[in-house]
Scaffold this active site. Structure first.
Site, PDB file in Angstrom:
ATOM      1  N   ARG A  64       0.820  -1.213   0.000  1.00 56.92           N
ATOM      2  CA  ARG A  64       0.000   0.000   0.000  1.00 56.92           C
ATOM      3  C   ARG A  64       0.852   1.260   0.000  1.00 56.92           C
ATOM      4  O   ARG A  64       0.458   2.302  -0.469  1.00 56.92           O
ATOM      5  CB  ARG A  64      -0.911   0.008   1.230  1.00 56.92           C
ATOM      6  CG  ARG A  64      -1.912  -1.118   1.246  1.00 56.92           C
ATOM      7  CD  ARG A  64      -2.580  -1.221   2.586  1.00 56.92           C
ATOM      8  NE  ARG A  64      -1.612  -1.390   3.662  1.00 56.92           N
ATOM      9  CZ  ARG A  64      -1.926  -1.509   4.939  1.00 56.92           C
ATOM     10  NH1 ARG A  64      -3.189  -1.486   5.312  1.00 56.92           N
ATOM     11  NH2 ARG A  64      -0.990  -1.664   5.855  1.00 56.92           N
ATOM     12  N   LYS A 173       1.256 -18.786   6.069  1.00 60.40           N
ATOM     13  CA  LYS A 173       0.429 -19.151   7.207  1.00 60.40           C
ATOM     14  C   LYS A 173       0.019 -17.892   7.964  1.00 60.40           C
ATOM     15  O   LYS A 173       0.679 -16.869   7.777  1.00 60.40           O
ATOM     16  CB  LYS A 173       1.178 -20.126   8.111  1.00 60.40           C
ATOM     17  CG  LYS A 173       2.460 -19.512   8.708  1.00 60.40           C
ATOM     18  CD  LYS A 173       2.940 -20.222   9.925  1.00 60.40           C
ATOM     19  CE  LYS A 173       2.150 -19.849  11.152  1.00 60.40           C
ATOM     20  NZ  LYS A 173       2.971 -19.539  12.322  1.00 60.40           N
ATOM     21  N   HIS A 203       6.787 -23.430   6.664  1.00 61.45           N
ATOM     22  CA  HIS A 203       8.231 -23.363   6.399  1.00 61.45           C
ATOM     23  C   HIS A 203       9.001 -24.504   7.059  1.00 61.45           C
ATOM     24  O   HIS A 203      10.132 -24.787   6.686  1.00 61.45           O
ATOM     25  CB  HIS A 203       8.814 -21.986   6.770  1.00 61.45           C
ATOM     26  CG  HIS A 203       9.026 -21.771   8.230  1.00 61.45           C
ATOM     27  ND1 HIS A 203       8.039 -21.378   9.087  1.00 61.45           N
ATOM     28  CD2 HIS A 203      10.135 -21.892   8.997  1.00 61.45           C
ATOM     29  CE1 HIS A 203       8.517 -21.258  10.305  1.00 61.45           C
ATOM     30  NE2 HIS A 203       9.796 -21.568  10.288  1.00 61.45           N
ATOM     31  N   LYS A 207      12.736 -27.175   5.981  1.00 55.06           N
ATOM     32  CA  LYS A 207      13.961 -27.396   6.768  1.00 55.06           C
ATOM     33  C   LYS A 207      14.610 -28.695   6.320  1.00 55.06           C
ATOM     34  O   LYS A 207      13.932 -29.708   6.138  1.00 55.06           O
ATOM     35  CB  LYS A 207      13.630 -27.465   8.267  1.00 55.06           C
ATOM     36  CG  LYS A 207      13.216 -26.110   8.833  1.00 55.06           C
ATOM     37  CD  LYS A 207      13.000 -26.174  10.326  1.00 55.06           C
ATOM     38  CE  LYS A 207      12.361 -24.905  10.840  1.00 55.06           C
ATOM     39  NZ  LYS A 207      13.279 -23.823  11.131  1.00 55.06           N
ATOM     40  N   ASP A 260      -0.457 -20.999  16.242  1.00 54.97           N
ATOM     41  CA  ASP A 260       0.816 -20.525  15.687  1.00 54.97           C
ATOM     42  C   ASP A 260       1.748 -21.693  15.332  1.00 54.97           C
ATOM     43  O   ASP A 260       2.467 -21.624  14.334  1.00 54.97           O
ATOM     44  CB  ASP A 260       1.490 -19.607  16.721  1.00 54.97           C
ATOM     45  CG  ASP A 260       2.693 -18.869  16.163  1.00 54.97           C
ATOM     46  OD1 ASP A 260       2.595 -18.381  15.012  1.00 54.97           O
ATOM     47  OD2 ASP A 260       3.729 -18.781  16.855  1.00 54.97           O
ATOM     48  N   HIS A 265       3.081 -26.530  12.140  1.00 47.47           N
ATOM     49  CA  HIS A 265       4.423 -27.128  12.167  1.00 47.47           C
ATOM     50  C   HIS A 265       4.441 -28.488  12.873  1.00 47.47           C
ATOM     51  O   HIS A 265       4.995 -29.463  12.368  1.00 47.47           O
ATOM     52  CB  HIS A 265       5.420 -26.200  12.860  1.00 47.47           C
ATOM     53  CG  HIS A 265       5.442 -24.800  12.304  1.00 47.47           C
ATOM     54  ND1 HIS A 265       5.291 -24.538  10.973  1.00 47.47           N
ATOM     55  CD2 HIS A 265       5.600 -23.597  12.906  1.00 47.47           C
ATOM     56  CE1 HIS A 265       5.365 -23.223  10.766  1.00 47.47           C
ATOM     57  NE2 HIS A 265       5.544 -22.630  11.934  1.00 47.47           N
ATOM     58  N   LYS A 365       6.656 -20.925  23.806  1.00 45.38           N
ATOM     59  CA  LYS A 365       7.616 -19.816  23.792  1.00 45.38           C
ATOM     60  C   LYS A 365       8.235 -19.735  25.186  1.00 45.38           C
ATOM     61  O   LYS A 365       7.671 -20.235  26.160  1.00 45.38           O
ATOM     62  CB  LYS A 365       6.896 -18.500  23.491  1.00 45.38           C
ATOM     63  CG  LYS A 365       6.231 -18.502  22.113  1.00 45.38           C
ATOM     64  CD  LYS A 365       6.788 -17.436  21.208  1.00 45.38           C
ATOM     65  CE  LYS A 365       6.127 -17.408  19.866  1.00 45.38           C
ATOM     66  NZ  LYS A 365       7.029 -17.742  18.751  1.00 45.38           N
TER      67      LYS A 365
HETATM   68  P1  NDP Z   1       3.728  -7.718   8.513  1.00 40.83           P
HETATM   69  O1  NDP Z   1       2.854  -7.406   9.677  1.00 40.83           O
HETATM   70  O2  NDP Z   1       5.116  -7.200   8.521  1.00 40.83           O
HETATM   71  O3  NDP Z   1       2.927  -7.232   7.222  1.00 40.83           O
HETATM   72  C1  NDP Z   1       3.449  -7.341   5.900  1.00 40.83           C
HETATM   73  C2  NDP Z   1       2.975  -6.169   5.097  1.00 40.83           C
HETATM   74  O4  NDP Z   1       1.573  -6.258   4.906  1.00 40.83           O
HETATM   75  C3  NDP Z   1       3.204  -4.836   5.766  1.00 40.83           C
HETATM   76  O5  NDP Z   1       4.485  -4.340   5.507  1.00 40.83           O
HETATM   77  C4  NDP Z   1       2.126  -3.977   5.165  1.00 40.83           C
HETATM   78  O6  NDP Z   1       2.563  -3.511   3.885  1.00 40.83           O
HETATM   79  C5  NDP Z   1       1.008  -4.948   4.945  1.00 40.83           C
HETATM   80  N1  NDP Z   1       0.053  -4.902   6.059  1.00 40.83           N
HETATM   81  C6  NDP Z   1       0.306  -4.932   7.381  1.00 40.83           C
HETATM   82  N2  NDP Z   1      -0.831  -4.876   8.092  1.00 40.83           N
HETATM   83  C7  NDP Z   1      -1.830  -4.809   7.202  1.00 40.83           C
HETATM   84  C8  NDP Z   1      -3.228  -4.748   7.330  1.00 40.83           C
HETATM   85  N3  NDP Z   1      -3.829  -4.748   8.512  1.00 40.83           N
HETATM   86  N4  NDP Z   1      -3.956  -4.686   6.203  1.00 40.83           N
HETATM   87  C9  NDP Z   1      -3.371  -4.697   5.008  1.00 40.83           C
HETATM   88  N5  NDP Z   1      -2.033  -4.771   4.845  1.00 40.83           N
HETATM   89  C10 NDP Z   1      -1.276  -4.837   5.926  1.00 40.83           C
HETATM   90  O7  NDP Z   1       3.697  -9.287   8.314  1.00 40.83           O
HETATM   91  P2  NDP Z   1       4.905 -10.314   8.232  1.00 40.83           P
HETATM   92  O8  NDP Z   1       5.805  -9.880   7.138  1.00 40.83           O
HETATM   93  O9  NDP Z   1       5.455 -10.539   9.581  1.00 40.83           O
HETATM   94  O10 NDP Z   1       4.138 -11.652   7.835  1.00 40.83           O
HETATM   95  C11 NDP Z   1       3.568 -11.823   6.577  1.00 40.83           C
HETATM   96  C12 NDP Z   1       2.890 -13.180   6.513  1.00 40.83           C
HETATM   97  O11 NDP Z   1       3.837 -14.192   6.771  1.00 40.83           O
HETATM   98  C13 NDP Z   1       1.805 -13.346   7.572  1.00 40.83           C
HETATM   99  O12 NDP Z   1       0.768 -14.140   7.041  1.00 40.83           O
HETATM  100  C14 NDP Z   1       2.516 -14.098   8.675  1.00 40.83           C
HETATM  101  O13 NDP Z   1       1.624 -14.875   9.442  1.00 40.83           O
HETATM  102  C15 NDP Z   1       3.449 -14.987   7.873  1.00 40.83           C
HETATM  103  N6  NDP Z   1       4.637 -15.398   8.615  1.00 40.83           N
HETATM  104  C16 NDP Z   1       5.469 -14.442   9.146  1.00 40.83           C
HETATM  105  C17 NDP Z   1       6.588 -14.844   9.841  1.00 40.83           C
HETATM  106  C18 NDP Z   1       7.539 -13.835  10.382  1.00 40.83           C
HETATM  107  O14 NDP Z   1       8.499 -14.253  11.012  1.00 40.83           O
HETATM  108  N7  NDP Z   1       7.320 -12.544  10.169  1.00 40.83           N
HETATM  109  C19 NDP Z   1       6.916 -16.275  10.060  1.00 40.83           C
HETATM  110  C20 NDP Z   1       5.998 -17.159   9.414  1.00 40.83           C
HETATM  111  C21 NDP Z   1       4.900 -16.722   8.735  1.00 40.83           C
HETATM  112  P3  NDP Z   1       1.962  -2.200   3.220  1.00 40.83           P
HETATM  113  O15 NDP Z   1       1.508  -1.286   4.312  1.00 40.83           O
HETATM  114  O16 NDP Z   1       3.104  -1.643   2.428  1.00 40.83           O
HETATM  115  O17 NDP Z   1       0.837  -2.663   2.363  1.00 40.83           O
HETATM  116  C1  BG6 Z   2       6.490 -19.189  12.880  1.00 42.97           C
HETATM  117  C2  BG6 Z   2       5.747 -18.710  14.085  1.00 42.97           C
HETATM  118  O1  BG6 Z   2       5.638 -19.910  12.031  1.00 42.97           O
HETATM  119  O2  BG6 Z   2       7.538 -20.058  13.294  1.00 42.97           O
HETATM  120  C3  BG6 Z   2       6.672 -18.028  15.061  1.00 42.97           C
HETATM  121  O3  BG6 Z   2       4.744 -17.784  13.673  1.00 42.97           O
HETATM  122  C4  BG6 Z   2       7.837 -18.909  15.404  1.00 42.97           C
HETATM  123  O4  BG6 Z   2       5.978 -17.675  16.247  1.00 42.97           O
HETATM  124  C5  BG6 Z   2       8.491 -19.439  14.139  1.00 42.97           C
HETATM  125  O5  BG6 Z   2       8.774 -18.161  16.166  1.00 42.97           O
HETATM  126  C6  BG6 Z   2       9.539 -20.481  14.473  1.00 42.97           C
HETATM  127  O6  BG6 Z   2      10.213 -20.836  13.312  1.00 42.97           O
HETATM  128  P1  BG6 Z   2      11.705 -21.399  13.389  1.00 42.97           P
HETATM  129  O7  BG6 Z   2      12.034 -21.712  11.983  1.00 42.97           O
HETATM  130  O8  BG6 Z   2      12.534 -20.320  14.003  1.00 42.97           O
HETATM  131  O9  BG6 Z   2      11.636 -22.607  14.279  1.00 42.97           O
END
Ligand code: NDP
Ligand code: BG6
Length: 515
Positions: A64, A173, A203, A207, A260, A265, A365
């Protein structure tokens, strides 16, 4: 370049030719987010490093926020610098960076998707060839649905259908938050994409050690004959983390340990560990066996007395000598929160192989340390030739697959202590990945991004698999929401979990292995 060759992983030397991907544009939705920076961009960089990106490769970030192409390139370069397993090499980054672009727009904005389509067509025109579009949805789940709908409406989903360059979608996820929402999401997906275009991520499947489970089980004849109710006493699957929820409090409050970690997993580890041998290594055969296994899992006994489930929240504690706050003192967490940060389940599998063998699953955790493993504990030998005493210190045989961090496997045996009388003690035989293969193995996301580009869905989850898993976990959440905090245990941060989780095993005469 000498330094590159030294860092090339040995697995590349034997990489089969068919792992090549067609010319591809990866479009990341949520490209300014945490996952993109920590995992996706570094994974793409490392694929470039290993020469595994197609010659015609493009990366388009979508989100966005208005971000000029150059600024997005800088963000991506910084991400590689900070998070890549290998140092930033400017020559390699140059190639990836030059192929990187950004398109701004809302996830529910139809015009933005038309612009995205035009951009992809423009890239194809510049290259003079068709590109496969790999749409990677890396946003919070609240916008999965509008993104999917817009990919359908704009015609992006159907691009080059039936050819090597057909569009694909990778979905992060959490896949739904219960059975109903997972079904709904599957319906939305199947209204837009064919199943062979869909890649649902877990993910853990990327692994190395998780993939190795299939090899360990089915490429060795010494273990498989023992993997059944006749010889196995119990199986313990641990996915423990020492970190707390950190800055992810508001996400975690909606999720908890079961959504989660357990539903995805840990259940994946369970199904790979317990499934029957597939008829071949093709994705459908493996996924058929995983689904069959999940369908054989008995519904959980939710009774507060002697039930199959324990949930708990971490309290103040110590991790590596540092004082850490309890869960309800973390930021964005309700002081009266009902969210579990730890869950342990006793799972029964009703099939010929496993009937009567408890599978214990736990994840939490702020536990004592970060460790994931699957431990198979074997029954004691029959008869009493050697019985546990001062002279014969005996352990139950076990085989543990260490998923992380010290990847490998360990067998525990009993051996005679050298000397003039017969005394015994348990000994360990270790296989360590780092000793045999070196330590710089590819990250899970490298394998998964490559597989999705190549069109190999083996390490991704099929729609019916997610539903089978939610079918087991959803009644648990329904029960917990009906009882509020009742039954919520606590455990000190930095410990191995609540006492109630020990009791879960004691009831069957077992105890948790200390990994
Ligand atoms: P973020 O919260 O960082 O969001 C990613 C991007 O989505 C943001 O930079 C923003 O981009 C947009 N965004 C955030 N909130 C909203 C909202 N409410 N409505 C619309 N757009 C939004 O997420 P992550 O990168 O942490 O995670 C992304 C996906 O990956 C999720 O489904 C998460 O569950 C999954 N995931 C994440 C992990 C992690 O370690 N981060 C691990 C495993 C899975 P912009 O404003 O530019 O549109
Ligand atoms: C993500 C969970 O899917 O897996 C996190 O949302 C968690 O809460 C992570 O920390 C753990 O992944 P890894 O690869 O570090 O074991």
């Amino acid at each position: 370049m000498a330094d590159i060759d030294q860092n090339r992983h040995p697995f590349l030397d034997g990489l089969s030719k068919h792992r090549g991907s067609p010319p591809t544009v990866i479009v990341i939705f949520g490209a300014s987010g945490d996952l993109t920076a920590r995992k996706l961009v570094p994974a793409i960089y490392n694929l470039g490093y290993d020469n595994l990106l197609p010659a015609d490769f493009r990366l388009v970030g979508f989100g966005r926020r208005e971000i000029p192409d150059d600024a997005f390139r800088t963000m991506a370069r910084d991400a590689v610098k900070e998070f890549s397993r290998r140092e930033l090499n400017e020559d390699i980054w140059d190639k990836v960076g030059r192929s990187t672009f950004y398109t701004a727009g809302g996830y529910d904005d139809a015009a933005a998707f038309d612009r995205l389509k035009k951009r992809i067509e423009g890239l194809e025109k510049d290259l003079g060839r068709k590109l496969q579009s790999l749409f990677y949805i890396s946003t919070p789940p609240s916008v999965f649905e509008p993104i999917l709908q817009n990919l359908g409406r704009s015609g992006l989903a159907a691009r080059h259908l039936g050819t090597r360059q057909m569009s694909k979608v990778v979905i992060e996820k959490p896949f739904g938050r219960d059975l109903e929402s997972a079904r709904r999401l599957n319906q939305v997906i199947s209204g837009v994409f064919r199943e062979d275009q869909v890649y649902r991520i877990d993910h853990y499947l990327g692994k190395e050690t998780v993939q190795d489970l299939l090899v360990q089980r089915f490429a060795n004849s010494i273990f498989e004959p023992l993997m059944n109710r006749r010889y196995v006493d119990c199986v313990q699957i641990t996915v423990a983390e020492d970190i707390g929820v950190g800055s992810r409090g508001s996400y975690y409050e909606q999720s908890g340990a079961t959504r989660d970690m357990i539903q995805n997993h840990t259940m994946q580890l369970l199904s790979l560990m317990a499934m029957e041998p597939p008829v071949s290594l093709d994705p459908e055969s493996i996924r058929d066996e995983k689904v069959k296994l999940l369908k054989a899992v008995e519904p959980l006994n939710l009774s507060p007395e002697h039930g199959d489930v324990v949930r708990a929240q971490y309290a103040d504690g110590l991790v590596s000598g540092q004082a850490v706050p309890g869960y309800t003192r973390e930021s964005s967490v309700e002081s009266e929160s009902n969210t579990e940060t730890y869950a342990a389940l006793r799972v029964s599998i009703n099939n010929w192989r496993w009937a009567g063998v408890p599978f214990y699953l736990r994840s939490g955790k702020r536990m004592a340390r970060r460790v994931s493993e699957i431990a198979i504990i074997f029954k004691r030998p029959p008869g009493s030739l050697f019985s546990d005493s001062e002279q014969f210190h005996l352990a139950q045989n076990s085989l543990a697959f260490q998923i992380q961090p010290d990847e490998g496997s360990t067998v525990v045996l009993n051996a005679k202590i050298p000397g003039l009388e017969t005394r015994t003690q348990p000994v360990r035989m270790h296989f360590r990945y780092s000793t045999t293969f070196g330590s710089n193995t590819p990250e899970a996301y490298e394998r998964l991004v490559l597989d999705a580009m190549v069109g190999d869905s083996t390490l991704f989850i099929r729609g019916d698999e997610t539903e089978a898993s939610w079918k087991l976990i959803t009644p648990l959440h329904e029960f917990w929401s009906s009882v509020g905090r009742r039954g919520m245990e606590t455990y000190a941060g930095g410990s191995w979990g609540p006492l109630a989780a020990e009791r879960l095993l004691w009831e069957n005469g077992h105890e948790w292995r200390r990994p």
